[in-house]
Scaffold this active site. Structure first.
Site, PDB file in Angstrom:
ATOM      1  N   HIS A 360     -15.767   0.707  39.731  1.00  0.00           N
ATOM      2  CA  HIS A 360     -14.839   0.249  38.706  1.00  0.00           C
ATOM      3  C   HIS A 360     -13.459  -0.051  39.250  1.00  0.00           C
ATOM      4  CE1 HIS A 360     -17.601   2.497  35.736  1.00  0.00           C
ATOM      5  NE2 HIS A 360     -18.036   1.293  36.047  1.00  0.00           N
ATOM      6  N   CYS A 673     -22.621 -22.059  48.644  1.00  0.00           N
ATOM      7  CA  CYS A 673     -21.861 -21.123  47.808  1.00  0.00           C
ATOM      8  C   CYS A 673     -21.724 -19.724  48.414  1.00  0.00           C
ATOM      9  CB  CYS A 673     -22.489 -21.025  46.420  1.00  0.00           C
ATOM     10  SG  CYS A 673     -24.134 -20.292  46.431  1.00  0.00           S
TER      11      CYS A 673
HETATM   12  C1  PEP Z   1     -25.520 -15.801  49.053  1.00  0.00           C
HETATM   13  O1  PEP Z   1     -26.464 -15.090  49.359  1.00  0.00           O
HETATM   14  O2  PEP Z   1     -24.934 -16.586  49.835  1.00  0.00           O
HETATM   15  C2  PEP Z   1     -24.967 -15.751  47.683  1.00  0.00           C
HETATM   16  C3  PEP Z   1     -24.021 -16.573  47.305  1.00  0.00           C
HETATM   17  O3  PEP Z   1     -25.474 -14.801  46.865  1.00  0.00           O
HETATM   18  P1  PEP Z   1     -24.983 -13.265  46.880  1.00  0.00           P
HETATM   19  O4  PEP Z   1     -23.789 -13.174  47.794  1.00  0.00           O
HETATM   20  O5  PEP Z   1     -24.668 -12.938  45.467  1.00  0.00           O
HETATM   21  O6  PEP Z   1     -26.188 -12.595  47.412  1.00  0.00           O
END
Ligand code: PEP
Ligand code: MG
Length: 748
Positions: A360, A673
């Site tokens: 948290h 991403c």
């Molecule tokens: C990733 O694996 O690059 C991703 C964006 O997902 P997470 O970081 O939530 O596993």
């Protein structure tokens, strides 16, 4: 214990002793021995270097005082200190851990009770009693000795012995401690210590009713204060956010819970003051907490600890810790209210010894934009109030007592960042376009409602990854369809015309929902997690898909699935979504269904995958860990394998080319991403390799945008092509690319 023995008598005698001034340890030992009808009572004190030294004894050979020394973990006393646990042994000498010290003359004593002397989560020493006859000490005797140990801790702390505890304050030498980044940022400031509350005034009291009344009044004042703190002291848009509000609501419930206050009241009956009783209960909870692994329960107990600190301040009538603008707070644990409190006192960064990114405090720190690091042991012991420190929350490090050079380097970095931020404020509304005119779409990775405002602050093009599990992890529950739908609708409302890509639940691995049963797996990151659970037990996934469609309310909707390893899995997940969509009124204006590329096996299924997926988002965090067989959470492997390297370049090129050629040349959009998208050099290279939609954490966006606007992509492409041709097995191409950027005056 004789029948006429009253537990409060020992404390009453101790009070008399302390009333005469500082109580010598030898007198305390003698008193304990007499009152507990023990033949021996001894006090061991922690000395630097993990040593326990016999500091006082009644019953053992007085010549051993100052001479008998045990390492923490050695002998019964050492084990008691190491585990911070009571040792109650009818036959101590036959215990496997027993260490014989001839100078003590302890041969005749068979039974032993040893309790740790602890304060603010640290072991300062050990208090023990011994008897000739073999016996297990009764519960109330254990409790009594623990109470004395607590008072002893205050005596030792008051006498300055605390500084001599393990890993004590290390003088003027710089020291670097490494942990985990919880919330990014750089701070150069002076240290302020939390949790260092020292009991002032009386520890013992002879009027329990008066103490109970004080406890009750202080608790009511604290409740009122919490109401004010939560309702008025943080901005409306922040408190409005569901996840944080739930964290605070849970805290408020704990505050109102009578259980721990009842326990404090019991302790008061044994003769302690209200302050000492609260401290005692907080200590007990802390010790219990160390043995609990369930993250949710740990958070709840941490809340109680936090509340105990507030109650102590209330009882002392103190205003709490001083205002220290720009300070770096160092705490063992921190509850949400405490963090908000310190934030409003002007601290600039926070170091929490026992905190995880999903905790948290971390959630609130990120929401408040407060640089924070956690998971670093020994910070409290190594730091001292008022000394200078550098908090590099990007890297997860704390430098204590930095030398002049370090101060200058970080001072410059902070100034550059501030100048950049000032310059970037004006760039917010400008789209990201490279020097050669290529449009790069910069999106955000978000998960908490609190973070939605970052869309406006950064001027991002949209949300490239909405991690739907994060808010649920913060709340500790998976809400029902209606509640989820309201939440997703709010996300879309906040984004307005900007696109949002919702990722379905990615639970499992390190993201465990409290109370849910996870199978015991040796490699949970590669285990039964994420979409695998969703497909095997589709009820939760289908409810989420329905909620997403409801939340969209007829607007366009983009959904992607995590941890897809086969086209068949993608197909099955897409079918679930389409089945829900067929039943939904209003149906979404447009439904885009994509996949994350995190599992390398998908690279050999690109042909059929690109026929069925409307877009691909490369999850470089997981893809890198599976590609290089390198656990993304392992500090020992951090930085060992580089995204800026020939194999990753080849992989990205393969995906880009296949996606561009897919569907008869119409193409399928590809984005990335992972965290790498938010690092300027990586973002530049990705754009150079043709990945021109990047989704990243908010803090990375302004610097990525600033760098990309100066880059000539055709020139970069040439360099990348040459480097790939000549790489000759190089593990990383970072250095030559960095050099190329710097030669062009680019701040990568
Ligand atoms: C990733 O694996 O690059 C991703 C964006 O997902 P997470 O970081 O939530 O596993
Ligand atoms: Mg992932």
């Amino acid at each position: 214990m004789p029948a006429d023995h009253l537990p409060r008598r020992l404390l009453a005698r101790l009070r008399e002793l302390m009333a005469r001034g500082a109580a010598p340890l030898a007198d305390v030992a003698a008193l304990v021995a007499r009152e507990m009808v023990a033949e021996v009572a001894s006090v061991y004190v922690c000395r630097p270097g993990d040593i326990l030294e016999l500091a006082a004894t009644f019953g053992l050979n007085p010549g051993a005082v100052g001479r008998t020394r045990l390492r923490v973990g050695e002998g019964i006393v050492g084990l008691c200190a190491a585990a911070a646990e009571v040792m109650n042994l009818p036959d101590a000498q036959n215990h496997p851990g027993f260490a014989y010290r001839p100078e003590t003359g302890e041969e005749p004593y068979t039974s032993m009770l040893a309790v740790p002397v602890r304060r603010a989560g640290r072991t300062l020493g050990v208090l023990s009693v011994q008897n000739r006859a073999p016996r297990r000490y009764a519960d109330d005797e254990v409790e009594e000795l623990e109470t004395v140990a607590m008072l002893l801790a205050e005596l030792l702390a008051g006498s300055g012995a605390e500084a001599g505890s393990p890993d004590g304050i290390g003088g003027a030498v710089p020291r670097l401690l490494s942990g985990l980044s919880l919330s990014p940022g750089l701070v150069l400031g002076s240290v302020v210590m939390a949790g260092g509350f020292r009991l002032r005034g009386r520890l013992l009291a002879d009027d329990p009713d008066a103490e109970l009344a004080r406890l009750e009044a202080a608790s009511q004042r604290m409740q009122r204060q919490l109401d004010e703190l939560f309702d008025g002291r943080i901005p409306d848009d922040a408190i409005e956010a569901t996840a944080s509000r739930d964290v605070l609501e849970a805290y408020r419930l704990v505050a109102a819970d009578a259980g721990w206050l009842r326990r404090a009241a019991e302790v008061i009956q044994s003769g302690l003051s209200a302050e000492a009783a609260v401290q005692r209960v907080a200590g007990e909870l802390h010790d219990r907490m160390r043995r609990i692994t369930d993250p949710y329960l740990r958070e709840r107990l941490a809340d109680v600890e936090d509340l105990a600190g507030r109650l102590l301040a209330e009882l002392a009538g103190s205003e709490g810790p001083p205002l220290l603008p720009g300070a770096i707070l160092v705490a063992r644990r921190l509850g949400p209210a405490e963090l908000l409190d310190w934030h409003s006192r002007g601290i600039a960064g926070v170091v929490i010894e026992e905190a995880s990114p999903a905790g948290h405090a971390a959630i609130l720190a990120r929401a408040l934009g407060l640089p924070a690091i956690g998971g670093l042991r020994g910070a409290l012991a190594a730091a001292a109030s008022g000394e200078e420190a550098i908090l590099d929350a990007d890297q997860g490090t704390l430098v204590l007592r930095p030398d002049t050079e370090m101060r200058e380097i970080y001072g410059r970095a902070i100034a550059t960042r501030a100048a950049l931020a000032a310059g970037q404020a004006g760039q917010r509304t400008r789209a990201c376009v490279t020097a050669d005119g290529t449009r790069v779409r910069l999106m955000l990775n978000l998960g908490l409602p609190l973070e939605l405002e970052q869309l406006t602050h950064t001027g991002a093009d949209g949300v490239g990854l909405f991690r739907t599990e994060i808010a649920m992890l913060a709340r500790g529950v998976i809400p029902d369809v209606a509640e989820q739908a309201t939440f997703y609708a709010r996300v879309l409302d906040a984004a307005g015309d900007r696109p949002v890509v919702f990722r379905t639940l990615d639970l499992g691995g390190d993201k465990l929902m409290p109370g849910t049963e996870a199978p015991e797996e040796a490699n949970p990151a590669m285990g039964w997690r994420s979409l695998r659970v969703g497909l095997d037990r589709p009820a939760v996934l289908r409810r989420q898909l329905r909620a997403l469609l409801l939340g969209a309310g007829g607007r366009p909707l983009s959904v992607m699935f995590p941890m897809v390893a086969t086209v068949a899995e993608f197909r099955a997940a897409r079918a679930l979504l389409e089945a829900e969509a067929r039943r939904m009124r209003p149906a979404p204006d447009r439904l885009c269904v994509g996949t994350m590329l995190e599992v390398p096996a998908l690279l050999w299924q690109l042909g059929p995958l690109l026929e069925e997926a409307d877009f691909i988002s490369i999850g470089s965090n997981d893809l890198m860990q599976f590609l290089f067989a390198a656990d993304r959470g392992s500090p020992a492997l951090a930085g060992r394998y580089d995204l800026i390297s020939p194999p990753v370049f080849d992989l990205l090129e393969q995906v880009r080319a296949a996606a561009a050629a897919a569907r008869g040349g119409q193409g399928v959009p590809v984005s990335l991403c992972g965290e790498a998208a938010g690092r300027p050099l990586e973002a530049m290279v990705l754009a150079g390799l043709g990945v021109t939609t990047l989704s990243m954490p908010a803090f990375g966006l302004p610097t990525v945008k600033a760098l990309l606007s100066g880059v000539d992509l055709p020139a970069l492409r040439e360099v990348l092509a040459t480097l790939r041709r000549t790489a000759d097995g190089a593990a990383s191409l970072r250095e030559p690319i960095l050099a190329w950027a710097r030669e062009r005056g680019l701040d990568a």
